[in-house]
Design an enzyme around this catalytic site. Sequence first.
Site, short mmCIF file in Angstrom:
data_model
loop_
_atom_site.label_atom_id
_atom_site.label_comp_id
_atom_site.label_asym_id
_atom_site.label_seq_id
_atom_site.Cartn_x
_atom_site.Cartn_y
_atom_site.Cartn_z
N SER A 109 0.87 -1.17 0.00
CA SER A 109 0.00 0.00 0.00
C SER A 109 0.90 1.22 0.00
O SER A 109 1.98 1.20 0.60
CB SER A 109 -0.88 0.00 1.25
OG SER A 109 -1.38 1.30 1.49
N SER A 110 0.44 2.29 -0.65
CA SER A 110 1.31 3.48 -0.74
C SER A 110 1.51 4.15 0.62
O SER A 110 2.38 5.00 0.78
CB SER A 110 0.74 4.48 -1.75
OG SER A 110 -0.59 4.80 -1.43
N CYS A 111 0.73 3.73 1.65
CA CYS A 111 0.91 4.33 2.98
C CYS A 111 2.19 3.85 3.66
O CYS A 111 2.54 4.33 4.73
CB CYS A 111 -0.29 4.04 3.87
SG CYS A 111 -0.38 2.33 4.43
N TYR A 138 -0.93 -0.30 10.17
CA TYR A 138 -1.15 -0.97 8.88
C TYR A 138 0.12 -0.91 8.02
O TYR A 138 0.53 -1.90 7.41
CB TYR A 138 -2.32 -0.30 8.16
CG TYR A 138 -2.66 -0.88 6.81
CD1 TYR A 138 -3.23 -2.13 6.70
CD2 TYR A 138 -2.41 -0.16 5.64
CE1 TYR A 138 -3.56 -2.67 5.47
CE2 TYR A 138 -2.74 -0.69 4.40
CZ TYR A 138 -3.31 -1.94 4.32
OH TYR A 138 -3.62 -2.47 3.09
N LYS A 142 2.47 -3.95 6.46
CA LYS A 142 2.75 -4.09 5.03
C LYS A 142 4.26 -4.08 4.74
O LYS A 142 4.74 -4.81 3.87
CB LYS A 142 2.05 -2.98 4.24
CG LYS A 142 0.55 -3.20 4.11
CD LYS A 142 0.27 -4.40 3.22
CE LYS A 142 -1.20 -4.68 3.01
NZ LYS A 142 -1.40 -5.90 2.22
N HIS A 181 -12.78 4.14 2.37
CA HIS A 181 -11.76 5.04 1.83
C HIS A 181 -12.42 6.24 1.16
O HIS A 181 -13.65 6.33 1.11
CB HIS A 181 -10.87 4.28 0.84
CG HIS A 181 -9.82 3.46 1.52
ND1 HIS A 181 -9.87 2.08 1.55
CD2 HIS A 181 -8.70 3.80 2.19
CE1 HIS A 181 -8.83 1.62 2.22
NE2 HIS A 181 -8.09 2.64 2.62
#
Length: 312
Positions: A109-111, A138, A142, A181
């Site tokens: 995920s880009s987070c 999170y 990841k 989201h």
Amino acid sequence: MAHSDGPIYVAGHRGLVGASIVRHLRASGVDDLVLRTHAELDLTDQPAVEAFFAEHRPRQVYLAAAKVGGILANDTYPADFLRENLAIQTNVIHSAWKHGARKLLFLGSSCIYPKLAPQPLHEDALLTGPLEPTNEAYAIAKIAGLKMCQAYRKQHGFDAIVAMPTNLYGPGDNYHPQNSHVVPGLLRRFHEAREANAPEVVVWGTGTPLRELLYADDLADALVLLMDRYSDAQMVNVGSGDEVSIAELAHLVADVVGYTGQIRFDTSKPDGTPRKLLDSSRLAALGWRRRVPLRDGLALAYADWRTAAATR
């Protein structure tokens, strides 16, 4: 592509990403898929995952299963996000390797990128600064998953690759009133406001943060391409290159839904990350481009949600 050496397993096939992968594979003639709902196979249950892989021995694994949510959910349930995602990843990656899978694709995920990393975000920015605090749990899970893929490649020669998608939306998204989201959250709120003839819709934050959005079926197209053509320890960003402010997005969604009231921004609420654009040049070098423009994708997502809501 030969199908005699085992099926393809899509973990999380009912989610936004997993469902789009299944649609893409079936459309391209792949019928040897092994799929399990959460009720049929709890991926946090290590013995159950082990038994599943021992029996079915998939040749390819798309690891699209995860516990996901928006800012509020991540901030409220950090222990759940950390524990469940670590368990899912650990069980699936280890069992896939142990039972002879030829290839595994892990979805990040880009987070995972530092909150204030230089934009657009390059793969090399990983672990160069602090994370956004609201979804740190999170992100940490990841990062552990992608490092696990790299470690299994290094130690065991396991062909585990990692794709890092940008913000996604599309058919089968989560429209939960609190835990969704940005795109499904806005679609739902503007739809409900239109139905109720509400004079205004309140959107969290200042409206200035920039988001890159990618239609889920475009992501699936990129993931199948990576599964077929990419084999390296370095993760690959998957972005559309389309950037939109939350304010622009809110007006676009209002237009798609047909809402004509006022839009007000509640600046007392958090904005989240100020900007999040991925550098997807590594993927572009493989010949991939996004196909679905943002407004078209929003209209498709809205139509899908209305259809699903009508059949419930």
